[in-house]
Structures are given as structure tokens and as C-alpha cells.
Design a protein around this motif. Sequence first.
Motif, short mmCIF file in Angstrom:
data_model
loop_
_atom_site.label_atom_id
_atom_site.label_comp_id
_atom_site.label_asym_id
_atom_site.label_seq_id
_atom_site.Cartn_x
_atom_site.Cartn_y
_atom_site.Cartn_z
N GLU A 188 0.84 -1.21 0.00
CA GLU A 188 0.00 0.00 0.00
C GLU A 188 0.87 1.26 0.00
N MET A 189 1.96 1.24 0.78
CA MET A 189 2.86 2.38 0.77
C MET A 189 3.49 2.58 -0.61
N ALA A 190 3.82 1.46 -1.24
CA ALA A 190 4.42 1.56 -2.58
C ALA A 190 3.42 2.15 -3.58
N GLN A 191 2.17 1.71 -3.47
CA GLN A 191 1.15 2.26 -4.37
C GLN A 191 0.91 3.75 -4.11
N ALA A 192 1.00 4.14 -2.83
CA ALA A 192 0.82 5.56 -2.52
C ALA A 192 1.99 6.38 -3.05
N GLN A 193 3.20 5.80 -3.01
CA GLN A 193 4.36 6.53 -3.49
C GLN A 193 4.39 6.64 -5.00
N GLU A 194 3.63 5.77 -5.68
CA GLU A 194 3.56 5.89 -7.13
C GLU A 194 2.96 7.22 -7.56
N LYS A 195 2.08 7.82 -6.70
CA LYS A 195 1.54 9.14 -6.96
C LYS A 195 2.54 10.18 -6.46
N GLN A 196 3.03 11.00 -7.35
CA GLN A 196 4.01 12.01 -6.98
C GLN A 196 3.35 13.09 -6.13
N MET A 197 3.98 13.38 -4.99
CA MET A 197 3.45 14.37 -4.06
C MET A 197 4.34 15.61 -4.09
N GLU A 198 3.77 16.73 -3.65
CA GLU A 198 4.50 17.98 -3.51
C GLU A 198 3.96 18.73 -2.31
N VAL A 199 4.73 19.70 -1.86
CA VAL A 199 4.35 20.51 -0.71
C VAL A 199 3.95 21.90 -1.18
N ILE A 208 -1.15 16.35 -4.51
CA ILE A 208 -0.84 15.33 -5.51
C ILE A 208 -0.59 16.04 -6.83
N VAL A 209 0.55 15.70 -7.43
CA VAL A 209 0.90 16.32 -8.71
C VAL A 209 -0.07 15.83 -9.79
N GLY A 210 -0.64 16.77 -10.53
CA GLY A 210 -1.59 16.40 -11.58
C GLY A 210 -2.94 15.98 -11.04
N ASP A 211 -3.31 16.44 -9.86
CA ASP A 211 -4.60 16.09 -9.27
C ASP A 211 -5.74 16.77 -10.04
N ALA A 212 -6.98 16.40 -9.72
CA ALA A 212 -8.14 16.98 -10.39
C ALA A 212 -8.20 18.49 -10.13
N GLN A 213 -8.69 19.21 -11.14
CA GLN A 213 -8.73 20.66 -11.05
C GLN A 213 -9.63 21.14 -9.91
N GLN A 214 -10.71 20.40 -9.66
CA GLN A 214 -11.63 20.79 -8.60
C GLN A 214 -10.96 20.72 -7.23
N ARG A 215 -10.17 19.69 -7.00
CA ARG A 215 -9.48 19.56 -5.72
C ARG A 215 -8.41 20.63 -5.56
N ILE A 216 -7.74 20.97 -6.65
CA ILE A 216 -6.74 22.05 -6.58
C ILE A 216 -7.40 23.38 -6.25
N GLU A 217 -8.55 23.65 -6.89
CA GLU A 217 -9.26 24.90 -6.60
C GLU A 217 -9.79 24.92 -5.17
N ASP A 218 -10.24 23.76 -4.68
CA ASP A 218 -10.70 23.70 -3.28
C ASP A 218 -9.57 24.03 -2.31
N HIS A 219 -8.38 23.54 -2.64
CA HIS A 219 -7.24 23.86 -1.77
C HIS A 219 -6.88 25.35 -1.83
#
Length: 331
Positions: A188-199, A208-219
Motif C-alpha cells: 500500500e505504501m508503494a502504491q501511494a508513493q507511485e503518486k508524486q506528491m509535492e508541498v 498530488i501532482v496532476g490532481d483533479a482541477q476541482q481539488r486544486i481549486e478547493d485547496h
Amino acid sequence: MDSARQLLDELMGRNRNLDPEVSKCKKLDWEDPEYCQYYNVRFCPHDLFVNTKADLGQCAKRHDDEAKRLYADEPRTSIRKRQYEDEFLRFCNSMVNEVDRKIQKGRMRLLLMNKNEPPSNQSAQISKQQEQLNILNERIKKLVGEAEEAGHRGDVDQAQGLMKLCDQLKDEKEALLINVESAHWSLEMAQAQEKQMEVCEVCGAFLIVGDAQQRIEDHLTGKQHLGYSRVRKVIEEIYEERHRERSGESDKRRYDDEKRSKYDNGSSSDRRREERYRKSSRDRDDYDRRRDDHSRHRSRGSDWDRERSRDRSHRSKHHRDRRRSRSRSEK
């Protein structure tokens, strides 16, 4: 209670509990400790992060718009006003430094997660361990059935031997289950790391890099992101205002120094011309002053002459009247 007190202040005024005569005489002072100095300067940071992870709690002081207006009307050179602004900057800088440390820790955490890459054959190992679990379950079930049959026949020794073997298989099953659970967690950790994260560089949240536009706007429209963005912006604005003030003062000082040095380093003819101009200005002022004094004396003398001629005519008329009355009496 605070919300009810604020509502009553809006409806009945801040001096609702005072005597009417006292409330008329009482003057609002923005330096009163009961008013929030952060709110008077720009805004109160306690109002930015309500119901978020960075919530600072409710402000213990009053937010009054009239006190804020009086603070804004105060001249910029006021020492007390500068102290309030310095305290506001100190508090905002402490908040920004804390979130910057959080951002740095998030970056280090992402680096460590990227270094601990799982092996490529981890899914195959999990499937193999699952097959071993199935085999052990079948063997345990078979041994339990044989032990029950031996017990029914009355063969106690055989039944006890089968149960001991069954206990050993159960111990092996528990150890294998622990390995399977740890393998599942690693997968599960490996699958989570497959998604590139950023701060996030503003508030320190993980994205999450390349996440949905709606979630980015919510943030981006969230309270925490907007709050830290506003704090960073107001710090830059205050520093820019102070920089402009210092640059304006330095330009004025430089202009005075250049003018003074130009006069000191000028030629003798320039200095003589400057001295002649100053002397002519002084002579002209003296001449104007003497002319005004002379005109004032002349006006004062003309008034005295008019008064004296008026008295003389008055006396001559009086003498004529006396002579006329004397001649009438003699006749």
C-alpha cells in the motif's frame, strides 16, 4: 457570551451599560488595551484560520471599527502607531517562520519516501504467502477432523498427537499472517508513493501532482491557504511602505547635502554673487520696513494735524459766539 456581547454592542452601542451623562463624556481611545492592536493595524490573525488545523482560537480583545478608523487617522510618524505595527509584524513573522519549518519538514519527508522504494517482486511474494496460508488452513482442518475421529474410536494417544501437530501448524499460520500483513502494508505504501506528491509553498499542505482541477481549486480557496497567503502579502506591503519612506528621506537628505556641498565647493564668484543677493535682499527688506514706518508716521502726523485744526476752528467759533452775545447785551 462573546457573540452575544458583540451583538448587543452593535444594537445598543459600546457604552450601553454606562450612565447616559458619563457615556456622552467618555471619548473613544484607540490605545485602550481592551481593543485588539492587530485588528487596528490591518486584521486579526485569529479570524483567518477558524475551524482549521492552524486555528489560533478566539481573540480575547475587542474588534472595533471606530477604534480602527482613529488609528488610521493617526499620523504615520506616531511612535505608538509604529510600536503597534512592529508588534503586528513580529506576530505575523512568527507564523510565517513556523509554516516555513513545516514546509521544510514536508520536503524531507518526501525525499525519504522516494528513497525507500519497494522490491518489484513484492506482489508475487504476497501471492505465494497467501497460497501457503491456504495449504496450512486445509492441513489444520484435516488434522482436527482426524483427531475427532480418533477420539470417537477411543484412541486418546493418537488424538493428542494430532492436536499437538495441529498446534504447531497454527503457530506457523500466525507467523505467516504477520508476514502477509506487513507485505500488504508495504505494498500500500508503494502504491501511494507511485503518486508524486509535492508541498504547497504557501501553507505547507501535501498535494498530488496532476490532481483533479476541482481539488486544486478547493485547496487554493481554503481558509488555511488564503490565510497564510494574506499574512505573507501584508508583510511584504508593510516592508515596501517602510522602504519607500526610508528612500524618500534619504533622497531629501541627499538633495540637501548636494546643495550644501555645491555651495561650499563653488567658485569665489558664485559665493560673492550669493552674498550680494543676500545683501540686496536684506537691504530691500530694510528699505521696505523704513518706508512702512515712514508712511505710518506720516499717517499718524496727518491725523494729529486734522485733530488740531478741528480744535482751533472749534475755539474760534466759541470766541465769535461770546463776542456776539456780549455785543447784544451792551446794546
